[in-house]
Write an enzyme that holds these catalytic residues in place. Structure first.
Site, PDB file in Angstrom:
ATOM      1  N   ASP A 120     -34.160 -26.483  25.577  1.00 12.09           N
ATOM      2  CA  ASP A 120     -32.862 -26.280  24.943  1.00 12.09           C
ATOM      3  C   ASP A 120     -32.611 -24.777  24.784  1.00 12.09           C
ATOM      4  O   ASP A 120     -33.096 -24.148  23.837  1.00 12.09           O
ATOM      5  CB  ASP A 120     -32.808 -26.984  23.589  1.00 12.09           C
ATOM      6  CG  ASP A 120     -32.781 -28.505  23.728  1.00 12.09           C
ATOM      7  OD1 ASP A 120     -33.282 -29.015  24.752  1.00 12.09           O
ATOM      8  OD2 ASP A 120     -32.284 -29.175  22.805  1.00 12.09           O
ATOM      9  N   LYS A 144     -24.950 -28.752  24.373  1.00 13.77           N
ATOM     10  CA  LYS A 144     -25.407 -29.107  23.024  1.00 13.77           C
ATOM     11  C   LYS A 144     -24.647 -28.290  21.991  1.00 13.77           C
ATOM     12  O   LYS A 144     -24.387 -27.103  22.200  1.00 13.77           O
ATOM     13  CB  LYS A 144     -26.915 -28.855  22.932  1.00 13.77           C
ATOM     14  CG  LYS A 144     -27.540 -29.068  21.560  1.00 13.77           C
ATOM     15  CD  LYS A 144     -29.042 -28.795  21.627  1.00 13.77           C
ATOM     16  CE  LYS A 144     -29.680 -28.776  20.242  1.00 13.77           C
ATOM     17  NZ  LYS A 144     -31.134 -28.524  20.295  1.00 13.77           N
ATOM     18  N   LYS A 153     -25.097 -33.376  23.736  1.00 10.61           N
ATOM     19  CA  LYS A 153     -26.013 -33.605  22.627  1.00 10.61           C
ATOM     20  C   LYS A 153     -25.356 -33.067  21.356  1.00 10.61           C
ATOM     21  O   LYS A 153     -24.987 -31.895  21.280  1.00 10.61           O
ATOM     22  CB  LYS A 153     -27.356 -32.906  22.853  1.00 10.61           C
ATOM     23  CG  LYS A 153     -28.308 -33.034  21.655  1.00 10.61           C
ATOM     24  CD  LYS A 153     -29.670 -32.418  21.931  1.00 10.61           C
ATOM     25  CE  LYS A 153     -30.545 -32.430  20.682  1.00 10.61           C
ATOM     26  NZ  LYS A 153     -31.900 -31.881  20.933  1.00 10.61           N
TER      27      LYS A 153
END
Length: 247
Positions: free
Chosen positions: A99, A173, A207
Site C-alpha cells: 500500500d 485507497k 479500498k
C-alpha cells in the site's frame, strides 16, 4: 456474504504513537496477527518491520491470511527510489499487498509527471512480483476536484501501461488514517469520497480505509462497490459490536 474476506485488519501504530514500549507494542502486533488468523480475515495490515514476524506466524498456523504493509507511510513525499527500496524489502520479507502512499502533496502542487512516474514504476514492481498494489490518495487532504483528478490519473496510468487482467490487482485507497484534519473532520473514507473514487477509478477496485467502524458501515461500503475495507475494528465489525477505535 462473508464480510471477513473484505476486511484488512489494521494496526499501524509505532510504539511511540501508541504510548507503549517496543516490547509492549510488539505484543499488540502479535495479538493483532493472531486475531486476524483466528477470525479468518482477508489480510493483516502492519508496518514493514513487522512483515517477517507475520509471515512466520501465518506459516506456523498454516493460515491463508494475507500480509499487507504500507510504503512511504504516512506522508508519501519520499523519492521514488525510497519507495522502491521499501517495497523490495517488504516483498523479500513476505508481504502480499503493498500500500503505497501517493505523493499527494506533489499532486496538489501540480507535479502530475512525478505522480505518473511513481505510479508506473512502483506498480510495475508490485505486479512483476505477483503482489497487489494499492495507491493511498489521502482523501482528507484533497478537495473534491482533486479526489476525482487523482483517482482518474492513477486509473489512466494503469490502463495505459498494464494488461486488463492486472486491473484487479491495483487499487485506489482512500486514506492512511494518520492525516491530521482541522475541526475534527473525518480523516478517512466517507460515503461521498468513496463514491467519487468508485466513479473515477473504475475499473480499478477501491479500498475504503479509515472511519469504517461498524458492521452497518462496512456493509454500506460493500454495497457501494468497494472490494476491501481497512480497519482497526475488524473484530468488532465481524461480530456486529460497537468500537471506540478511530481508524
Amino acid at each position: 456474504m462473508n464480510i471477513k474476506q473484505y476486511l484488512d485488519s489494521t494496526y499501524l501504530k509505532t510504539a511511540s504513537q501508541a504510548g507503549l514500549s517496543e516490547t509492549e507494542n510488539n505484543i499488540v502486533v502479535r495479538n493483532a496477527i493472531a486475531e486476524a488468523i483466528s477470525y479468518g480475515f482477508k489480510l493483516i495490515m502492519i508496518r514493514p518491520d513487522k512483515v517477517a514476524l507475520a509471515k512466520e506466524m501465518i506459516t506456523k498456523a498454516n493460515s491463508s491470511l494475507l500480509i499487507g504493509t504500507v510504503i512511504d507511510f504516512p506522508k508519501g513525499t519520499s523519492a521514488i527510489e525510497i519507495k522502491i527500496k521499501e517495497a523490495n524489502e517488504a516483498i523479500a520479507d513476505g508481504a502480499d499487498d503493498l500500500d503505497f502512499v501517493c505523493n499527494y502533496q506533489a499532486f496538489k502542487n501540480g507535479d502530475v509527471q512525478l505522480i505518473k512516474q511513481e505510479v508506473l514504476i512502483a506498480t510495475q514492481i508490485g505486479l512483476a512480483n505477483n503482489k497487489t498494489v494499492k495507491w493511498i490518495i489521502e482523501v482528507a487532504a484533497l478537495n473534491e476536484k482533486e479526489i476525482i483528478q487523482l483517482s482518474s490519473l492513477i486509473k489512466n496510468v494503469v490502463i495505459s501501461n498494464f494488461k486488463e487482467e492486472d486491473y484487479t490487482s491495483v487499487f485506489v485507497k482512500s486514506s492512511t488514517g494518520f492525516y491530521k484534519t482541522q475541526n475534527n473532520l473525518p480523516n478517512g473514507a466517507t460515503i461521498p469520497t468513496t463514491i467519487m473514487m468508485l466513479e473515477n477509478a473504475s475499473p480499478l477496485p477501491i479500498k475504503a480505509a479509515g472511519g469504517v467502524k461498524t458492521y452497518e458501515e462496512a456493509i454500506e461500503m460493500i454495497r457501494l462497490g468497494v472490494k476491501r475495507i481497512g480497519t482497526s475494528s475488524a473484530k468488532a465489525i465481524a461480530k456486529g459490536e460497537n468500537t471506540t477505535n478511530k481508524y
